[in-house]
Design a protein around this motif. Structure first.
Motif, PDB file in Angstrom:
ATOM      1  N   SER A   1      -1.624   1.278  36.448  1.00 40.89           N
ATOM      2  CA  SER A   1      -1.230  -0.033  35.943  1.00 40.89           C
ATOM      3  C   SER A   1       0.186   0.066  35.393  1.00 40.89           C
ATOM      4  N   THR A   2       1.094  -0.796  35.847  1.00 42.12           N
ATOM      5  CA  THR A   2       2.466  -0.717  35.353  1.00 42.12           C
ATOM      6  C   THR A   2       3.021  -2.107  35.079  1.00 42.12           C
ATOM      7  N   PHE A   3       4.003  -2.145  34.186  1.00 38.92           N
ATOM      8  CA  PHE A   3       4.590  -3.421  33.815  1.00 38.92           C
ATOM      9  C   PHE A   3       5.996  -3.165  33.324  1.00 38.92           C
ATOM     10  N   LEU A   4       6.928  -4.011  33.806  1.00 40.79           N
ATOM     11  CA  LEU A   4       8.242  -3.930  33.175  1.00 40.79           C
ATOM     12  C   LEU A   4       8.625  -5.306  32.677  1.00 40.79           C
ATOM     13  N   ALA A   5       9.370  -5.289  31.557  1.00 40.04           N
ATOM     14  CA  ALA A   5       9.643  -6.564  30.899  1.00 40.04           C
ATOM     15  C   ALA A   5      10.878  -6.437  30.028  1.00 40.04           C
ATOM     16  N   PHE A   6      11.441  -7.612  29.672  1.00 45.95           N
ATOM     17  CA  PHE A   6      12.467  -7.632  28.634  1.00 45.95           C
ATOM     18  C   PHE A   6      12.349  -8.936  27.892  1.00 45.95           C
ATOM     19  N   ALA A   7      12.951  -9.006  26.703  1.00 45.70           N
ATOM     20  CA  ALA A   7      12.852 -10.218  25.897  1.00 45.70           C
ATOM     21  C   ALA A   7      13.901 -10.151  24.808  1.00 45.70           C
ATOM     22  N   PRO A   8      14.326 -11.237  24.238  1.00 41.98           N
ATOM     23  CA  PRO A   8      14.134 -12.595  24.758  1.00 41.98           C
ATOM     24  C   PRO A   8      14.979 -12.814  26.011  1.00 41.98           C
ATOM     25  N   LYS A   9      14.591 -13.820  26.750  1.00 40.74           N
ATOM     26  CA  LYS A   9      15.199 -14.045  28.063  1.00 40.74           C
ATOM     27  C   LYS A   9      16.714 -14.184  27.993  1.00 40.74           C
ATOM     28  N   ASP A  10      17.232 -14.991  27.049  1.00 40.90           N
ATOM     29  CA  ASP A  10      18.660 -15.303  27.067  1.00 40.90           C
ATOM     30  C   ASP A  10      19.510 -14.361  26.231  1.00 40.90           C
ATOM     31  N   ASP A  11      18.883 -13.589  25.396  1.00 41.30           N
ATOM     32  CA  ASP A  11      19.646 -12.624  24.605  1.00 41.30           C
ATOM     33  C   ASP A  11      18.792 -11.370  24.454  1.00 41.30           C
ATOM     34  N   PRO A  12      18.658 -10.638  25.569  1.00 43.42           N
ATOM     35  CA  PRO A  12      17.663  -9.556  25.572  1.00 43.42           C
ATOM     36  C   PRO A  12      17.962  -8.478  24.533  1.00 43.42           C
ATOM     37  N   LYS A  13      16.927  -8.163  23.739  1.00 40.57           N
ATOM     38  CA  LYS A  13      17.069  -7.133  22.712  1.00 40.57           C
ATOM     39  C   LYS A  13      16.308  -5.866  23.104  1.00 40.57           C
TER      40      LYS A  13
END
Lengths: 595, 433
Positions: free
Chosen positions: A530-542
């Motif tokens: 199981s894998t997942f990649l993500a970032f947040a927040p969309k407009d100013d990724p921290k």
């Protein structure tokens, strides 16, 4: 009789002459005895510098030095004493004591030997008060590495005494020195170790100190090691370790704007305090023999197929190569068919556009996209090389050069690889179509996966991922992918939909614009990964993150919720769904039946 | 009376000056050997240099006392002193205080006296008295036997203590006998036996494997070679009368010596003694055990270099690497701090003293004085040769002091008495008709 006085006199004078000749030989002619005399009286004393401390990005202490004491014995100076009282203080059985005492005496009755190593501060305190009653014993301070958070074992690494091999290879080291063997301790060894000092003293035949040689003209002072500040967020790191409890896999979180690593979790791991002091060797052997490989740093060294997360890259390459537009539609009826070839897909509406293909992770769509990239060019080789250059520009297929030892580069097959495998000219876009959905020969480390996430968050570039923040890391570069920002924006909106209303709903957090992509990696040896990649927040990724849970079945089942919790923890420092958190922490994928 | 007025004029000041110089050098180096920052006063009698200073003072008083006694006393009471000493040696062997396994000392309060030191001059006097008697000639067998008894009796009693070093000193009297007419043949025979003995030691561990499981050890190889040599010599010199008889006798005697080596080495000498000999011959290297003293001693002396490290600057001796550095190994301190210059000057001073004493002995009109003089020079020379020889690896380690230099009241006094009796006899040489 009269000549006998001459015989006697001359014989005596002759012996005197022999003595003078002999003295000339040993005093003037040969150097042998002068060298031996230096060896007799000069002792080179090493002053060990304090090793540098390690802090996290908020100044929390990760590694420090704890004073420890060795109890030394000089057998010749011992007197009859109240052995029971003495042994009680150091909690040593009488049998062991007698054995060690005899061993020490056998070694040397005049030179100090370690009787008990690594006395705790409490034992030391008790002992020090009454030690005057026991002549022949004294304590010798030293330092041990301590890890107060009991966390980040792979990242921090461990130290040990140098062995002969290291001494032969690196002239700085001498017997008794310590050296970083892995992690930050190894990477920044030269910064953190400081510089050893040396004093030359004169000693007498009993090894008693008699003063400085030449008043200390040849002595050097020890220089303490420098402290290291890491980009790690210790709280996030610990939280990640907690979430990954009883699971195999890795989490890597990066601050996209800088390339700083926020957390780097590899499970299973171990308490770094296990590899300190006299318990180190025993524990190390045990960890090494463990079939779950707790010493193996999966975040940097495990090369996994990326699965569906890789579709993001194919979408971006397709857009850049202009074989794909947001409105391109492909049909999918439970999979991709071409001639006799079939690749399965789950059931969803059809035909679909780009955004929905990401949201629902359609295999069929990406088979079409991938083939259109390759087939755009006159030959499959040309098309493949164009595609591969894009893939490499995402930091795949080679090391990212993070400031940790042991990183692997993963694997992106080359044209010559396929030429060897299928014969030159005998393969085409369909032959290698499993690359479309991140399967096949691809190998990507969790660090590289998190870096892909950071690239998308940055809309096209990344900084060399790194841990060290206090300026000793000189080689941080900005790397461009060469894909237009506009194309990234298209993919980013689709990723937002993945979390809002797609395969990644499990990562959704109210009020945080999380963009993500699930992946389920086929595993011929057991349950899928199981894998997942993500970032947040969309407009100013921290934060950009990748989570990889071995045998986690679906991307949505384990990796997505864990990534969501990590993001929420980092951005908000609070958890909105304690039930989910508890389910993740308690999930046991190593021994599922235990629960 | 003439001699009363001229007593100090007739004294041999060259000898006295050499004596004082050596005693002074000795004291300086004892100070250096035991020097440390805490005790710097030279009069500190808790330290060896302070005590030695006291003993030097007492020695001066003794010397003056000896010079004031009538010279006839020494010849008249020669036997009486000798017999007294023999009784003291018996007494010390029975009732002495045991130090390091040997009963060599009488202790009274804080003082310790070593009778074996004083037996030397008494033996010298007794031997001189006997050999200077009417009708005594060294060539007579009877004379040889009686002289032998005079010399060997105290030596044996000292061996009982046991004190091997002091026992060996009595061998020095053979020089006196030689001067008085003992045939040089004895030296030749003694030297040949010694050479054969050492040579056998060197080869005794060799083995020669022959067919039929037959192994020849080193000693037998030597006998075998001697036998061949004997046959060849007999054939070559067959024209000479009695040649085969002489060769046969020599061969049998040499074989006897060779065969005795194993017995002497394994049964008579003590393990530490055989070890010291092995180390000296280079058969064994044992720097931590038997070879330690000599090795450290040579390191100390060798580190002195040409001109030494300077007074009180020695590290090897100051930090106790050299054992017994103020007594038997005092020469190390001299070698380290004064270098080749200093140590060769010291050796020259000793040789000068010996030559001067031989000159004095030869100018005596009375044979008693001459014989006693040779006794003095022989004893001093033996101590000098063995003591310095051992510190530079030329002699086995035998614990005897370096005259006038080594720390120790008994030895300083006994050497002072030995020497000043002779100075007294010399100053009165003109009174003897």
């Amino acid at each position: 009789m009269n000549n006998r006085k001459y015989i006697i006199g001359f014989s005596m004078a002759f012996l005197g002459l022999i003595f003078i000749v002999r003295l000339f030989y040993i005093q003037v002619y040969t150097d042998k005895y002068k060298l031996d005399s230096r060896n007799n009286v000069l002792r080179y004393i090493t002053d060990y510098p304090a090793r540098g401390l390690v802090y996290d990005r908020k100044g929390r202490l990760l590694v420090y030095n704890q004073a420890a004491y060795d109890l030394m014995i000089i057998p010749k100076q011992t007197l009859p004493m109240d052995t029971d009282e003495f042994l009680n203080l150091i909690s040593l059985p009488k049998k062991d004591f007698i054995e060690r005492y005899n061993k020490a005496r056998k070694y040397s009755s005049r030179k100090p030997t370690v009787l008990v190593s690594d006395l705790s501060a409490e034992d030391y305190g008790k002992l020090q008060e009454v030690l005057f009653k026991f002549p022949g014993y004294y304590t010798q301070p030293k330092t041990l590495r301590k890890y107060p958070l009991k966390s980040a074992s792979h990242l921090l690494g461990y130290i040990s005494e140098v062995d002969q091999q290291i001494i032969d290879q690196q002239p700085y080291y001498k017997m008794g020195d310590h050296i970083g063997r892995s992690g930050i301790e190894k990477q920044y060894e030269e910064v953190i170790r400081g510089r050893r000092g040396r004093r030359i003293i004169l000693v007498d035949v009993f090894n008693r100190e008699k003063g400085k040689f030449e008043d200390g003209a040849y002595d050097t002072l020890a220089v303490s090691g420098k402290d290291i500040y890491l980009s790690i967020d210790a709280q996030l790191q610990q939280y990640g370790e907690q979430l990954m409890k009883n699971k195999k896999g890795a989490i890597v979180a990066i601050e996209p704007k800088t390339g700083e690593i926020l957390a780097i979790v590899s499970k299973p791991d171990y308490d770094p305090n296990m590899l300190v002091g006299r318990i180190r060797t025993k524990n190390f052997e045990r960890l090494k023999a463990d079939t779950l490989k707790p010493l193996f740093n999966r975040a940097l060294m495990a090369s996994y197929p990326p699965g569906s997360t890789f579709k993001l890259i194919n979408a971006l390459v397709g857009l850049q190569e202009k074989v794909l537009t947001p409105d391109t539609k492909y049909t999918c009826y439970s999979g991709y068919n071409s001639g006799r070839f079939h690749m399965g897909c789950h059931s969803h509406a059809s035909p679909i556009n780009l955004e929905f293909s990401i949201q629902t992770s359609c295999n069929s769509y990406y088979s079409n996209v991938f083939r259109s990239i390759i087939d755009k060019y006159p030959t499959a080789e040309q098309g493949f090389n164009v595609w591969k250059n894009y893939v490499n520009s995402f930091g795949l297929g080679s090391k990212l050069n993070i400031d940790l030892p042991g990183e692997l580069g993963g694997f992106v097959p080359s044209q010559s690889y396929y030429d060897r495998y299928y014969q030159k000219g005998k393969w085409g876009s369909l032959t290698v179509v499993s690359l479309a959905i991140g399967q096949g020969e691809l190998g990507i480390t969790p660090l590289q996966m998190a870096n892909i996430s950071a690239i998308i968050a940055n809309r096209g570039y990344y900084y060399t991922p790194h841990l060290e923040k206090s300026g000793f890391h000189q080689n941080i570069q900005k790397n461009e992918t060469g894909i237009d920002t506009a194309n990234f924006n298209l993919v980013v909106s689709a990723m937002e939909k993945v979390v809002e209303n797609g395969t990644g709903r499990a990562a959704r957090k109210e009020g945080i614009a999380i963009c993500g992509k699930t992946g389920t990696v086929e595993n011929p040896h057991g349950e899928d990964h199981s894998t997942f990649l993500a970032f947040a927040p969309k407009d100013d990724p921290k934060i950009a993150i990748s989570v990889y849970v071995e045998n986690g079945v679906w991307g949505a089942r384990w990796a997505a919720p864990i990534a969501g919790l990590m993001i929420e923890k980092y951005l908000r420092d609070s958890i909105s769904d304690p039930a989910l958190e508890e389910r993740m922490i308690n999930g046991n994928l190593i021994n599922p039946d235990e629960e | 009376m003439r001699n009363r007025h001229n007593i100090f004029q007739l004294l041999d000041w060259t000898t006295i000056l050499l004596y004082l110089l050596l005693v002074f050098i000795g004291w300086l180096n004892i100070y250096a050997a035991v020097y440390n920052e805490e005790h710097q006063s030279i009069l500190d009698i808790t330290q060896r240099y302070g005590k030695q200073l006291m003993w030097i003072g007492a020695a001066c008083v003794l010397a003056i006392g000896i010079l004031l006694i009538d010279f006839r006393f020494y010849s008249s009471f020669g036997y009486a002193l000798y017999i007294t000493m023999i009784f003291l040696l018996i007494a010390v062997a029975l009732f002495g205080t045991e130090v390091k396994g040997a009963r060599s000392w009488f202790t009274f309060g804080g003082m310790a006296i070593q009778p074996s030191e004083f037996a030397k001059f008494a033996t010298g006097l007794a031997l001189a008295k006997y050999l200077s008697s009417m009708n005594v000639k060294v060539k007579d067998l009877r004379t040889k036997l009686i002289s032998g008894v005079i010399i060997i009796l105290p030596a044996l009693l000292i061996l009982l203590q046991p004190d091997t070093g002091s026992t060996l000193v009595y061998a020095a009297f053979i020089i006196v006998l030689y001067r008085e007419g003992l045939s040089g043949k004895y030296f030749t025979v003694a030297m040949s036996v010694a050479v054969l003995f050492v040579f056998t030691l060197l080869v005794r561990n060799l083995e020669w494997n022959l067919p039929f499981d037959f192994t020849l050890s080193g000693g037998w190889i030597l006998v075998f070679i001697l036998a061949i040599a004997a046959v060849i010599i007999t054939i070559v010199f067959r024209k000479i009368k009695y040649v085969w008889q002489v060769v046969l006798v020599l061969f049998v005697l040499s074989s006897g010596v060779i065969m005795s080596v194993d017995y002497v080495f394994d049964n008579i000498l003590k393990p530490h003694q055989t070890k010291r000999i092995d180390v000296l011959l280079g058969l064994e290297e044992d720097l931590k055990g038997a070879g330690y003293n000599v090795n450290q001693s040579m390191i100390a002396i060798g580190s002195g270099g040409g001109f030494g490290k300077g007074y009180l600057q020695g590290t090897q001796t100051k930090f106790d690497f050299v054992p017994e550095q103020s007594t038997d190994f005092i020469f190390c301190t001299i070698g380290e701090e004064w270098g080749f210059m200093g140590s060769s000057i010291l050796i020259s001073l000793f040789i000068a003293l010996f030559v001067r004493l031989i000159m004095l002995a030869e100018r005596q009109r009375s044979s008693f004085s001459r014989i006693y003089g040779y006794g003095v020079v022989s004893i001093l020379f033996f101590h000098f040769a063995v003591n310095i020889g051992m510190t530079i690896g030329l002699a086995p380690v035998i614990g005897i002091p370096l005259p006038f230099i080594s720390y120790g009241g008994s030895s300083l006094w006994s050497f002072t008495i030995l020497l000043f009796i002779f100075i007294k006899l010399d100053s009165d040489r003109l009174n003897i008709l």
